[in-house]
Design a protein around this motif. Structure first.
Motif, PDB file in Angstrom:
ATOM      1  N   GLU A  89       0.845  -1.197   0.000  1.00 27.75           N
ATOM      2  CA  GLU A  89       0.000   0.000   0.000  1.00 27.75           C
ATOM      3  C   GLU A  89       0.875   1.240   0.000  1.00 27.75           C
ATOM      4  O   GLU A  89       1.822   1.344   0.794  1.00 27.75           O
ATOM      5  CB  GLU A  89      -0.898   0.006   1.238  1.00 27.75           C
ATOM      6  N   LEU A  90       0.571   2.183  -0.882  1.00 28.87           N
ATOM      7  CA  LEU A  90       1.351   3.408  -1.000  1.00 28.87           C
ATOM      8  C   LEU A  90       0.827   4.460  -0.039  1.00 28.87           C
ATOM      9  O   LEU A  90      -0.352   4.821  -0.070  1.00 28.87           O
ATOM     10  CB  LEU A  90       1.289   3.929  -2.438  1.00 28.87           C
ATOM     11  N   LYS A  91       1.720   4.954   0.827  1.00 29.73           N
ATOM     12  CA  LYS A  91       1.342   5.980   1.807  1.00 29.73           C
ATOM     13  C   LYS A  91       1.612   7.380   1.250  1.00 29.73           C
ATOM     14  O   LYS A  91       2.174   7.545   0.167  1.00 29.73           O
ATOM     15  CB  LYS A  91       2.112   5.760   3.119  1.00 29.73           C
ATOM     16  N   ALA A  92       1.232   8.381   2.016  1.00 31.37           N
ATOM     17  CA  ALA A  92       1.256   9.769   1.544  1.00 31.37           C
ATOM     18  C   ALA A  92       2.645  10.247   1.132  1.00 31.37           C
ATOM     19  O   ALA A  92       2.784  11.062   0.232  1.00 31.37           O
ATOM     20  CB  ALA A  92       0.683  10.687   2.616  1.00 31.37           C
ATOM     21  N   ASN A  93       3.704   9.751   1.773  1.00 32.64           N
ATOM     22  CA  ASN A  93       5.058  10.224   1.486  1.00 32.64           C
ATOM     23  C   ASN A  93       5.760   9.379   0.421  1.00 32.64           C
ATOM     24  O   ASN A  93       6.986   9.347   0.347  1.00 32.64           O
ATOM     25  CB  ASN A  93       5.886  10.235   2.766  1.00 32.64           C
ATOM     26  N   ASN A  94       4.986   8.661  -0.401  1.00 41.68           N
ATOM     27  CA  ASN A  94       5.519   7.789  -1.456  1.00 41.68           C
ATOM     28  C   ASN A  94       6.211   6.550  -0.904  1.00 41.68           C
ATOM     29  O   ASN A  94       6.910   5.847  -1.636  1.00 41.68           O
ATOM     30  CB  ASN A  94       6.497   8.528  -2.386  1.00 41.68           C
ATOM     31  N   GLU A  95       6.037   6.272   0.379  1.00 40.85           N
ATOM     32  CA  GLU A  95       6.626   5.073   0.979  1.00 40.85           C
ATOM     33  C   GLU A  95       5.643   3.914   0.856  1.00 40.85           C
ATOM     34  O   GLU A  95       4.461   4.046   1.137  1.00 40.85           O
ATOM     35  CB  GLU A  95       6.953   5.313   2.456  1.00 40.85           C
ATOM     36  N   MET A  96       6.169   2.781   0.412  1.00 36.70           N
ATOM     37  CA  MET A  96       5.339   1.590   0.266  1.00 36.70           C
ATOM     38  C   MET A  96       5.356   0.800   1.578  1.00 36.70           C
ATOM     39  O   MET A  96       6.409   0.539   2.144  1.00 36.70           O
ATOM     40  CB  MET A  96       5.870   0.710  -0.867  1.00 36.70           C
ATOM     41  N   VAL A  97       4.169   0.455   2.072  1.00 31.88           N
ATOM     42  CA  VAL A  97       4.038  -0.352   3.286  1.00 31.88           C
ATOM     43  C   VAL A  97       3.501  -1.722   2.885  1.00 31.88           C
ATOM     44  O   VAL A  97       2.518  -1.825   2.155  1.00 31.88           O
ATOM     45  CB  VAL A  97       3.101   0.325   4.309  1.00 31.88           C
ATOM     46  N   TYR A  98       4.176  -2.778   3.379  1.00 30.27           N
ATOM     47  CA  TYR A  98       3.876  -4.136   2.927  1.00 30.27           C
ATOM     48  C   TYR A  98       3.242  -4.992   4.019  1.00 30.27           C
ATOM     49  O   TYR A  98       3.640  -4.934   5.177  1.00 30.27           O
ATOM     50  CB  TYR A  98       5.163  -4.827   2.460  1.00 30.27           C
ATOM     51  N   THR A  99       2.249  -5.787   3.621  1.00 33.32           N
ATOM     52  CA  THR A  99       1.688  -6.830   4.483  1.00 33.32           C
ATOM     53  C   THR A  99       2.189  -8.165   3.957  1.00 33.32           C
ATOM     54  O   THR A  99       1.851  -8.563   2.831  1.00 33.32           O
ATOM     55  CB  THR A  99       0.150  -6.796   4.472  1.00 33.32           C
ATOM     56  N   ILE A 100       3.019  -8.841   4.756  1.00 31.25           N
ATOM     57  CA  ILE A 100       3.724 -10.035   4.306  1.00 31.25           C
ATOM     58  C   ILE A 100       3.198 -11.252   5.061  1.00 31.25           C
ATOM     59  O   ILE A 100       3.259 -11.318   6.287  1.00 31.25           O
ATOM     60  CB  ILE A 100       5.247  -9.882   4.544  1.00 31.25           C
ATOM     61  N   THR A 101       2.680 -12.239   4.328  1.00 35.85           N
ATOM     62  CA  THR A 101       2.112 -13.423   4.961  1.00 35.85           C
ATOM     63  C   THR A 101       3.198 -14.306   5.580  1.00 35.85           C
ATOM     64  O   THR A 101       4.362 -14.270   5.172  1.00 35.85           O
ATOM     65  CB  THR A 101       1.321 -14.263   3.941  1.00 35.85           C
ATOM     66  N   TYR A 102       2.787 -15.079   6.588  1.00 32.65           N
ATOM     67  CA  TYR A 102       3.700 -16.010   7.261  1.00 32.65           C
ATOM     68  C   TYR A 102       2.903 -17.228   7.724  1.00 32.65           C
ATOM     69  O   TYR A 102       1.792 -17.065   8.226  1.00 32.65           O
ATOM     70  CB  TYR A 102       4.352 -15.331   8.482  1.00 32.65           C
ATOM     71  N   PRO A 103       3.438 -18.458   7.570  1.00 34.66           N
ATOM     72  CA  PRO A 103       4.695 -18.768   6.877  1.00 34.66           C
ATOM     73  C   PRO A 103       4.470 -18.884   5.382  1.00 34.66           C
ATOM     74  O   PRO A 103       3.338 -18.929   4.895  1.00 34.66           O
ATOM     75  CB  PRO A 103       5.073 -20.122   7.475  1.00 34.66           C
ATOM     76  N   THR A 104       5.579 -18.971   4.657  1.00 30.96           N
ATOM     77  CA  THR A 104       5.529 -19.117   3.213  1.00 30.96           C
ATOM     78  C   THR A 104       6.753 -19.898   2.770  1.00 30.96           C
ATOM     79  O   THR A 104       7.631 -20.206   3.578  1.00 30.96           O
ATOM     80  CB  THR A 104       5.448 -17.726   2.556  1.00 30.96           C
ATOM     81  N   ALA A 105       6.823 -20.223   1.494  1.00 28.44           N
ATOM     82  CA  ALA A 105       7.862 -21.154   1.028  1.00 28.44           C
ATOM     83  C   ALA A 105       9.278 -20.711   1.379  1.00 28.44           C
ATOM     84  O   ALA A 105      10.100 -21.523   1.814  1.00 28.44           O
ATOM     85  CB  ALA A 105       7.730 -21.352  -0.487  1.00 28.44           C
ATOM     86  N   TRP A 106       9.586 -19.404   1.233  1.00 25.49           N
ATOM     87  CA  TRP A 106      10.968 -18.986   1.478  1.00 25.49           C
ATOM     88  C   TRP A 106      11.351 -18.971   2.962  1.00 25.49           C
ATOM     89  O   TRP A 106      12.505 -18.705   3.300  1.00 25.49           O
ATOM     90  CB  TRP A 106      11.284 -17.652   0.801  1.00 25.49           C
ATOM     91  N   ASP A 107      10.410 -19.277   3.841  1.00 24.79           N
ATOM     92  CA  ASP A 107      10.761 -19.464   5.255  1.00 24.79           C
ATOM     93  C   ASP A 107      11.427 -20.820   5.493  1.00 24.79           C
ATOM     94  O   ASP A 107      11.902 -21.095   6.594  1.00 24.79           O
ATOM     95  CB  ASP A 107       9.506 -19.366   6.137  1.00 24.79           C
ATOM     96  N   PHE A 108      11.444 -21.672   4.450  1.00 23.06           N
ATOM     97  CA  PHE A 108      11.922 -23.048   4.607  1.00 23.06           C
ATOM     98  C   PHE A 108      13.037 -23.380   3.616  1.00 23.06           C
ATOM     99  O   PHE A 108      13.109 -24.487   3.102  1.00 23.06           O
ATOM    100  CB  PHE A 108      10.745 -24.022   4.453  1.00 23.06           C
ATOM    101  N   ILE A 109      13.921 -22.414   3.372  1.00 24.62           N
ATOM    102  CA  ILE A 109      15.070 -22.658   2.494  1.00 24.62           C
ATOM    103  C   ILE A 109      15.995 -23.659   3.180  1.00 24.62           C
ATOM    104  O   ILE A 109      16.453 -23.423   4.294  1.00 24.62           O
ATOM    105  CB  ILE A 109      15.827 -21.353   2.183  1.00 24.62           C
ATOM    106  N   SER A 110      16.252 -24.780   2.517  1.00 21.50           N
ATOM    107  CA  SER A 110      17.042 -25.846   3.144  1.00 21.50           C
ATOM    108  C   SER A 110      18.510 -25.762   2.739  1.00 21.50           C
ATOM    109  O   SER A 110      18.854 -25.216   1.685  1.00 21.50           O
ATOM    110  CB  SER A 110      16.470 -27.214   2.785  1.00 21.50           C
ATOM    111  N   LEU A 111      19.361 -26.326   3.584  1.00 22.70           N
ATOM    112  CA  LEU A 111      20.807 -26.301   3.345  1.00 22.70           C
ATOM    113  C   LEU A 111      21.179 -27.474   2.440  1.00 22.70           C
ATOM    114  O   LEU A 111      21.459 -28.569   2.914  1.00 22.70           O
ATOM    115  CB  LEU A 111      21.567 -26.374   4.670  1.00 22.70           C
TER     116      LEU A 111
END
Length: 295
Positions: A89-111
């Protein structure tokens, strides 16, 4: 789209890859992908370590990454977790604010076995705090950092997906930290008794044995702090289309010149110009040929 990378510097970018659902539409995103894209455009052989779901969104992301010239070899597929979707979402000062879901695939990067070999062979390893919000990816990241020649911590705090403890851990593992003017004040409150930027930076560099700190300040430019020098730089004056990924392009451009042995001032000048160009374009990964841009 392919570049030639014989006898060139190598980089590894680790972390999130996702779909940004923005007011302007749906775009592939994630700071590590953006940095890898621009590094490759600038002649650095950059690879991306991430993870997507085995869903349509994941397949589309892998196709996109391939289409912009990033080899998808180290993007893992998770058959339990879904591909990351983010609402911006774009705020008044041109800053983008993000809502990021959890968990998701990149939370499980394996070695995986070949990752250590890749990181050990790279000239620079770039990572952020977001991919360390879950223990699986965090432990993979910690293991890889043990083999990095030069590590760059793109602090990139996204509430509520960070903690003081995690940031402290990764500052202590990093050689170089890149953050914005709000993040430096947060770190100042956490780890120092100082109130002024210069004093905070000096305290952080001593406490965490950092050799360099780069602070970006949007339209105001920013400041580079090294062991021997402090340099302020100005942002390019451009007509802003969107600011998504401008900091990522700045970091990639700075690193590309640093890896080439350029003086820090030249690295900053070039980075500021590329970030200005990206800000004047739609999306974090616009198509361009660096040899055709007027800088």
């Amino acid at each position: 789209m392919s570049e030639s990378f014989s006898n060139c510097k190598k980089a590894i970018c680790f972390g999130e890859i996702l779909w940004d659902n923005l007011p302007s539409g749906r775009l592939a995103g994630g700071a590590p992908m953006n940095v890898a894209y621009h590094l490759r455009k600038l002649g650095v052989d950059a690879l991306l370590i991430s993870r997507v779901g085995g869903d349509d969104a994941g397949k589309e992301l892998i196709n996109f990454v391939s289409s912009i010239g990033i080899p998808p070899n180290h993007i893992q597929t998770d058959h339990e977790q879904s591909t990351s979707e983010v609402l911006g979402e774009l705020k008044a000062n041109n800053e983008m604010v993000y809502t990021i879901t959890y968990p998701t695939a990149w939370d499980f990067i394996s070695l995986q076995d070949d990752l250590i070999t890749q990181v050990a062979a790279a000239d620079v390893f770039v990572f952020g705090s977001l991919a360390a919000r879950n223990e699986i990816s965090k432990n993979t990241l910690l293991a890889l950092l043990e083999h990095a020649k030069f590590s760059v911590f793109d602090v990139n705090l996204r509430a509520p997906h960070y903690s003081r403890e995690t940031v402290s851990t990764f500052l202590s593992k990093a050689d170089f930290a890149k953050l914005n003017e709000n993040e430096i004040m947060i770190l100042g409150e956490w780890f120092t008794a100082e109130k002024e930027e210069n004093a905070i930076v000096n305290a952080l560099m001593q406490q965490f044995k950092l050799s360099e700190i780069l602070i970006t300040k949007g339209a105001e430019g920013g400041t580079y702090y090294g062991i021997k020098e402090t340099i302020n730089y100005k942002a390019e004056k451009v007509e802003v289309v969107d600011t998504v990924g401008s900091g990522d392009s700045f970091l990639a451009a700075f690193l590309s010149k640093k890896l080439a042995g350029e003086e820090i001032k030249n690295c900053l000048d070039f980075a500021s110009k590329l970030a200005g160009f990206v800000t004047s374009q739609k999306g974090a990964c616009p198509i361009y040929d660096i040899n055709e841009l007027a800088f």
